[in-house]
Structures are given as structure tokens and as C-alpha cells.
Design a protein around this motif. Structure first.
Motif, PDB file in Angstrom:
ATOM      1  N   LYS A 222      -5.599   3.189   6.755  1.00  0.00           N
ATOM      2  CA  LYS A 222      -5.149   3.608   8.085  1.00  0.00           C
ATOM      3  C   LYS A 222      -4.203   2.584   8.686  1.00  0.00           C
ATOM      4  O   LYS A 222      -3.219   2.930   9.348  1.00  0.00           O
ATOM      5  CB  LYS A 222      -6.363   3.822   8.995  1.00  0.00           C
ATOM      6  CG  LYS A 222      -6.021   4.328  10.397  1.00  0.00           C
ATOM      7  CD  LYS A 222      -7.292   4.547  11.200  1.00  0.00           C
ATOM      8  CE  LYS A 222      -6.972   5.080  12.593  1.00  0.00           C
ATOM      9  NZ  LYS A 222      -8.222   5.304  13.379  1.00  0.00           N
ATOM     10  N   HIS A 223      -4.477   1.306   8.435  1.00  0.00           N
ATOM     11  CA  HIS A 223      -3.670   0.229   9.011  1.00  0.00           C
ATOM     12  C   HIS A 223      -2.217   0.312   8.554  1.00  0.00           C
ATOM     13  O   HIS A 223      -1.305  -0.093   9.284  1.00  0.00           O
ATOM     14  CB  HIS A 223      -4.269  -1.133   8.627  1.00  0.00           C
ATOM     15  CG  HIS A 223      -3.594  -2.284   9.296  1.00  0.00           C
ATOM     16  ND1 HIS A 223      -3.954  -2.726  10.555  1.00  0.00           N
ATOM     17  CD2 HIS A 223      -2.579  -3.096   8.882  1.00  0.00           C
ATOM     18  CE1 HIS A 223      -3.184  -3.753  10.890  1.00  0.00           C
ATOM     19  NE2 HIS A 223      -2.344  -3.997   9.895  1.00  0.00           N
ATOM     20  N   VAL A 224      -1.992   0.825   7.347  1.00  0.00           N
ATOM     21  CA  VAL A 224      -0.616   0.928   6.843  1.00  0.00           C
ATOM     22  C   VAL A 224      -0.142   2.382   6.793  1.00  0.00           C
ATOM     23  O   VAL A 224       0.806   2.720   6.091  1.00  0.00           O
ATOM     24  CB  VAL A 224      -0.488   0.275   5.443  1.00  0.00           C
ATOM     25  CG1 VAL A 224      -0.724  -1.216   5.537  1.00  0.00           C
ATOM     26  CG2 VAL A 224      -1.445   0.904   4.430  1.00  0.00           C
ATOM     27  N   GLY A 225      -0.839   3.258   7.527  1.00  0.00           N
ATOM     28  CA  GLY A 225      -0.407   4.640   7.664  1.00  0.00           C
ATOM     29  C   GLY A 225      -0.609   5.513   6.440  1.00  0.00           C
ATOM     30  O   GLY A 225       0.068   6.538   6.274  1.00  0.00           O
ATOM     31  N   MET A 226      -1.590   5.154   5.590  1.00  0.00           N
ATOM     32  CA  MET A 226      -1.789   5.887   4.338  1.00  0.00           C
ATOM     33  C   MET A 226      -3.075   6.718   4.317  1.00  0.00           C
ATOM     34  O   MET A 226      -3.310   7.455   3.357  1.00  0.00           O
ATOM     35  CB  MET A 226      -1.827   4.899   3.169  1.00  0.00           C
ATOM     36  CG  MET A 226      -0.505   4.227   2.859  1.00  0.00           C
ATOM     37  SD  MET A 226       0.654   5.390   2.118  1.00  0.00           S
ATOM     38  CE  MET A 226      -0.119   5.665   0.520  1.00  0.00           C
ATOM     39  N   GLU A 227      -3.916   6.606   5.331  1.00  0.00           N
ATOM     40  CA  GLU A 227      -5.238   7.230   5.275  1.00  0.00           C
ATOM     41  C   GLU A 227      -5.168   8.738   5.084  1.00  0.00           C
ATOM     42  O   GLU A 227      -5.786   9.289   4.162  1.00  0.00           O
ATOM     43  CB  GLU A 227      -6.045   6.907   6.535  1.00  0.00           C
ATOM     44  CG  GLU A 227      -7.456   7.486   6.484  1.00  0.00           C
ATOM     45  CD  GLU A 227      -8.230   7.310   7.783  1.00  0.00           C
ATOM     46  OE1 GLU A 227      -9.467   7.422   7.761  1.00  0.00           O
ATOM     47  OE2 GLU A 227      -7.588   7.077   8.834  1.00  0.00           O
ATOM     48  N   GLU A 228      -4.431   9.427   5.925  1.00  0.00           N
ATOM     49  CA  GLU A 228      -4.417  10.887   5.876  1.00  0.00           C
ATOM     50  C   GLU A 228      -3.864  11.405   4.550  1.00  0.00           C
ATOM     51  O   GLU A 228      -4.354  12.386   3.997  1.00  0.00           O
ATOM     52  CB  GLU A 228      -3.616  11.448   7.052  1.00  0.00           C
ATOM     53  CG  GLU A 228      -4.262  11.228   8.413  1.00  0.00           C
ATOM     54  CD  GLU A 228      -5.684  11.746   8.480  1.00  0.00           C
ATOM     55  OE1 GLU A 228      -5.939  12.855   7.952  1.00  0.00           O
ATOM     56  OE2 GLU A 228      -6.544  11.053   9.041  1.00  0.00           O
TER      57      GLU A 228
ATOM     58  N   CYS B  80       1.777  -4.013   1.222  1.00  0.00           N
ATOM     59  CA  CYS B  80       2.043  -3.239   2.446  1.00  0.00           C
ATOM     60  C   CYS B  80       1.648  -4.034   3.685  1.00  0.00           C
ATOM     61  O   CYS B  80       2.390  -4.071   4.684  1.00  0.00           O
ATOM     62  CB  CYS B  80       1.289  -1.917   2.411  1.00  0.00           C
ATOM     63  SG  CYS B  80       1.779  -0.785   1.089  1.00  0.00           S
ATOM     64  N   PHE B  81       0.484  -4.680   3.637  1.00  0.00           N
ATOM     65  CA  PHE B  81       0.012  -5.461   4.780  1.00  0.00           C
ATOM     66  C   PHE B  81       0.983  -6.602   5.109  1.00  0.00           C
ATOM     67  O   PHE B  81       1.371  -6.788   6.269  1.00  0.00           O
ATOM     68  CB  PHE B  81      -1.384  -6.031   4.497  1.00  0.00           C
ATOM     69  CG  PHE B  81      -2.511  -5.157   4.956  1.00  0.00           C
ATOM     70  CD1 PHE B  81      -3.198  -5.426   6.128  1.00  0.00           C
ATOM     71  CD2 PHE B  81      -2.896  -4.049   4.211  1.00  0.00           C
ATOM     72  CE1 PHE B  81      -4.239  -4.627   6.556  1.00  0.00           C
ATOM     73  CE2 PHE B  81      -3.942  -3.229   4.625  1.00  0.00           C
ATOM     74  CZ  PHE B  81      -4.626  -3.524   5.805  1.00  0.00           C
TER      75      PHE B  81
END
Length: 470
Positions: free
Chosen positions: A69-75, A27-28
Motif C-alpha cells: 500500500k505504501h508504494v501504491g501496489m496493494e490493490e 520502490c521504497f
């Protein structure tokens, strides 16, 4: 033999290993615009009926959350985890005592390893510049050319060429074997004398058998059991114990006798029949700690996650450290404008001291979890540290808080912890000595029988001297 070429003119990154760190790394790199291919030895776990591999529950904390969070997966991942605000200590007599992890509102998350891996693979696949390859076993690779040879599930060989090879293939990394053939590569692995065994605590009347928002610990000095909650209302219980102790228990009745002696409150929660069955389902599994340096070869290959730094699970930082690898590499790429010849050696320079530090802390924390939490001195110091942190939040920060709730570099956490220990212990020594001297002054006018004071005073002095070292 088939030949696969890059699907674009962008730099091509080959991520070897489709586990947690490999999938997140994909993802990164994809987000930065690289042409990414992931190669995983196993089948696609999203399609597998049985997911092979380790199943120790994971504790997600700040470092891992920042990477997600950096790849929009945290929540999304947080919504699928269970907050644990404290350790719940189970004494041998059945008493339960909570020890908060940090300040109010601070918690770690119990997350399911397999589910998290599936979510990250799916997220990686949403990038149009990413391709996932399963049942690809690495046979060989060249650090000079970036050419890799894989054997597919159909028995055919396939060659892939990449600008950068990222080894995320675990503690027994096939990529790292190439490093071992080179001079000036330092490598060590240590198997601890303890193994682990997983047991399941089912729901009772459709609800959790114990309070769910805790990491439950049964510390027994030389061994321990822990339990983490799952979304299906079960707890995954993990028994950590020396291998020779596991081997002493050979029958179902001996299992029950052992649990009656050390974990009696867990027997009605797990169930006698379940306990007898699950104990012998699999033998105790080994735990290894791996350290190595450097993490790179030239500008063609870099190691991350367990391939670079496998750690024992007792600080709950294995996954978090691996996820933080992705952030650190991202930050170094930003600093050096994606010039791999500069990025890779700088990543090694920055990251190695931190990964070695968390490996050592994980070893230390096993002693704390299985033994120190039983100590009154440990509990007293916890209260002192928390009070000082409340009064001087920027000056005194508990070690666990630094490691778990900040991105302070791991080796800096250790250095600061050692300094704080010296300062606090010295302060306690001075305070205790002051009390003794003050009491002595008050007794001058009415001196007691000196013979009654010699032995207690000697004991107090010995204890004070013992406080001088952490």
C-alpha cells in the motif's frame, strides 16, 4: 575493469538482490528520492522462459499488504490473488472441516511468487531514479567505502560505489558473508528434518477441483500436505515430510500406495499418472531457518528479508516479514531524518527481536498444522479463544489474528499469547474445578458408591492439572 558513477548528487542506495524484498525496497528508496540501483544475479525473470528458484505459493496478509500500500501496489496485487478465509482440514477418512482464520471478512491471499516479483520489478522501474541490473554477480564489497565488485554475464568486472548497501539476496546471502568475518556477529542456521515437494492439482472440467477460497490441509501428525489455489484454476499441493520418508518411496506404485493410505481423496483430483510423474520430477527440497544479529555494519550496509531472517514457511509470514522490514526501515528513516549512522543501529535494535520471534513461531506452527488441528482440545480452545475475543476484543486476541491481521510486533504477539494462555487455562481449570465441587455438594444428600468414583475422579484431576501449562 569499468567504473560506474552515481547519476545524481543524491545519496546512492545499492539493493543487492532483485527478489521480492529487493524489488519492493527499490520502490521504497526511490519514492524517498534516493538514487537506486538493483543488482540481481539471475536474468530478468520478466524475460525468462523458465523462472528458477523457489515456487512455494505465498500467503499475503496484513503486514505485506501495508508495505504494498505504501508504494501504491496493494490493490493491483490483491486483484491478482485468491482470498482464503479458512483452513479446510481433510481427515484421513475424507471428511472436510473448515477452521476460519479470523472474524468474518478476514482472509489471507494466495498469490503467485513469480508474478508478484515481476510486478514489483516493473513498479521499481517506473521511478526515473531507479536502475535495474541483471546477471550481476557480487564478488566482493567494502563496509568501509561502500565499493562493490560485480562480475557481469559477459565476464567483465564492474565496480559500483554506494552510500548504502542493502542486502536482500536471500537465505544464502553473499552480502552476509562479509558480516561473518567480523567479531560480535551472531549467526545460526537450522535445517529442519523435513523437506517439501510440490505437486499440481489440475482443474476439473475447467473449474477448481476443490473449493478455492480455503487453504486445504491434510494433517497426518508427523507430516502433512497443503494446497493453495491459483488463478489458472489449479492448486499447488505441497507435501511436507521427513526426508527419510520421502526416500522410502522409490517407485510409482509406492507413491500411489502411500497416497491411498494417507491422502486418498486427493488421488482422483491430482490423477494417478500425474502423481506418479510429478513425485519424481524433483527431489524433496530442504528448508532452513536463519537468525543473526546485528543487521548492519556501520552506516554502510544493512540486511533485510531472508538475508537477515530466513524462516520456514509454516506461518505464511516469510514474505510478509520481509515486506514489513521495508516499512520499519522507512519509519526509522523518518524518525532519524535519513541519517544512516543513527538509522541502521536503531533498525537492528527494533527489528531483531521481532524477526527472531516469527522464526520461532514458524517452527511452532508446523506442529500445529500437521498435528494439533487433529486435536479436539485444539478445536475447543479455538472456539474459546474466538468467543473471548468476541466478548473482549481488546483484551483477548488470538495469536493467529495478532500475527496475520495486525502489525503488532511479532515478539509482543508471543508475549501476549503466553499471558493469554495462562489466564484462559487457569480460568478453564477454575471453572472445571467449580463444576466438580458443585456436583459433589449436590451428591452429599445421596452419596454414590465411592469405589465407582475414585478412578474417574483421578483421571479428571490429571487432565485438569495438564491444562495448567500452555
Amino acid at each position: 575493469m569499468e567504473q560506474m558513477t552515481s547519476r545524481s548528487n543524491k545519496k546512492k542506495v545499492a539493493v543487492v538482490g532483485g527478489g521480492l524484498v529487493g524489488a519492493l525496497n527499490a520502490c521504497f528508496f526511490a519514492k524517498r528520492g534516493f538514487d537506486v540501483e538493483v543488482f540481481e544475479t539471475r536474468e530478468d525473470i520478466r524475460q525468462a522462459k523458465i523462472v528458477k528458484g523457489r515456487s512455494i505459493n505465498l500467503a499475503l496478509s496484513h503486514r505485506g499488504r501495508q508495505a504494498l500500500k505504501h508504494v501504491g501496489m496493494e490493490e493491483k496485487i490483491i486483484s491478482q490473488g485468491i482470498p482464503m478465509h479458512a483452513r479446510m482440514i481433510h481427515s484421513q477418512n475424507g471428511k472436510q472441516s473448515p477452521i476460519p482464520y479470523g472474524k468474518k471478512g478476514q482472509y489471507i491471499l494466495s498469490v503467485d511468487r513469480a508474478n508478484l516479483n515481476k510486478q514489483l520489478l516493473t513498479a521499481a522501474e517506473t521511478y526515473p531514479n531507479t536502475k535495474l541490473n541483471f546477471d550481476y554477480k557480487l564478488q566482493d564489497w567494502s563496509a568501509e567505502t561502500g565499493l562493490m565488485t560485480f562480475v557481469r554475464s559477459d565476464g567483465l568486472e564492474e565496480q559500483i560505489k554506494a552510500d548504502l548497501i542493502v542486502g536482500c539476496d536471500g537465505a544464502f546471502s553473499a552480502i552476509r558473508k562479509q558480516f561473518l568475518r567480523r567479531s560480535r556477529f551472531n549467526y545460526s542456521q537450522t535445517y529442519i528434518p523435513h523437506g517439501y515437494m510440490e505437486l499440481t492439482m489440475p482443474p476439473i472440467n475447467g473449474e477448481f477441483a476443490m473449493k478455492p477460497n480455503y487453504l486445504h490441509i491434510w494433517p497426518r501428525n508427523t507430516f502433512m500436505m497443503i494446497a493453495l489455489p491459483n488463478l489458472d484454476k489449479t492448486f499447488t499441493c505441497t507435501l511436507f515430510m521427513p526426508f527419510e520418508e520421502f526416500e522410502k518411496i522409490t517407485t510409482g506404485n509406492e507413491v500411489i500406495e502411500f497416497f491411498q493410505k494417507y491422502f486418498s481423496d486427493a488421488i482422483p483430483l491430482i490423477g494417478v499418472d500425474t502423481l506418479k510423474r510429478d513425485y519424481f520430477r524433483l527431489p524433496a527440497q530442504a528448508m532452513v531457518s536463519v537468525k543473526c544479529t546485528p543487521y548492519h555494519i556501520g552506516d554502510k550496509c544493512v540486511l533485510m528479508g531472508d538475508a537477515a531472517h530466513a524462516v520456514v514457511p509454516f506461518y505464511g509470514q516469510g514474505m510478509n516479514a520481509g515486506f514489513e522490514d521495508c516499512i520499519v526501515f522507512e519509519e526509522v528513516m523518518e524518525q532519524f531524518n535519513e541519517d544512516f549512522s543513527a538509522v541502521l543501529p536503531e533498525y537492528t535494535r527494533v527489528r531483531v527481536p521481532d524477526d527472531h520471534a516469527i522464526a520461532d513461531l514458524a517452527m511452532y506452527n508446523y506442529v500445529e498444522m500437521r498435528a494439533h488441528v487433529n486435536s479436539r482440545w485444539f478445536l475447543f480452545r479455538k472456539r474459546v479463544d474466538n468467543l473471548l475475543h468476541f466478548l473482549m476484543p481488546k483484551t483477548i486476541i488470538p495469536l493467529y489474528t495478532m500475527v496475520t491481521f495486525t502489525r503488532t510486533r511479532y515478539h509482543e504477539c508471543v508475549e501476549r499469547w503466553q499471558w493469554q494462555n495462562k489466564v484462559i487455562n487457569y480460568g478453564l481449570l477454575v471453572s472445571a474445578t467449580g463444576l466438580v465441587l458443585g456436583g459433589s455438594f449436590l451428591l452429599i444428600k445421596n452419596p454414590p458408591d465411592i469405589n465407582k468414583l475414585i478412578i474417574p475422579a483421578e483421571k479428571m484431576w490429571n487432565r485438569l492439572m495438564a491444562l495448567r501449562t500452555p
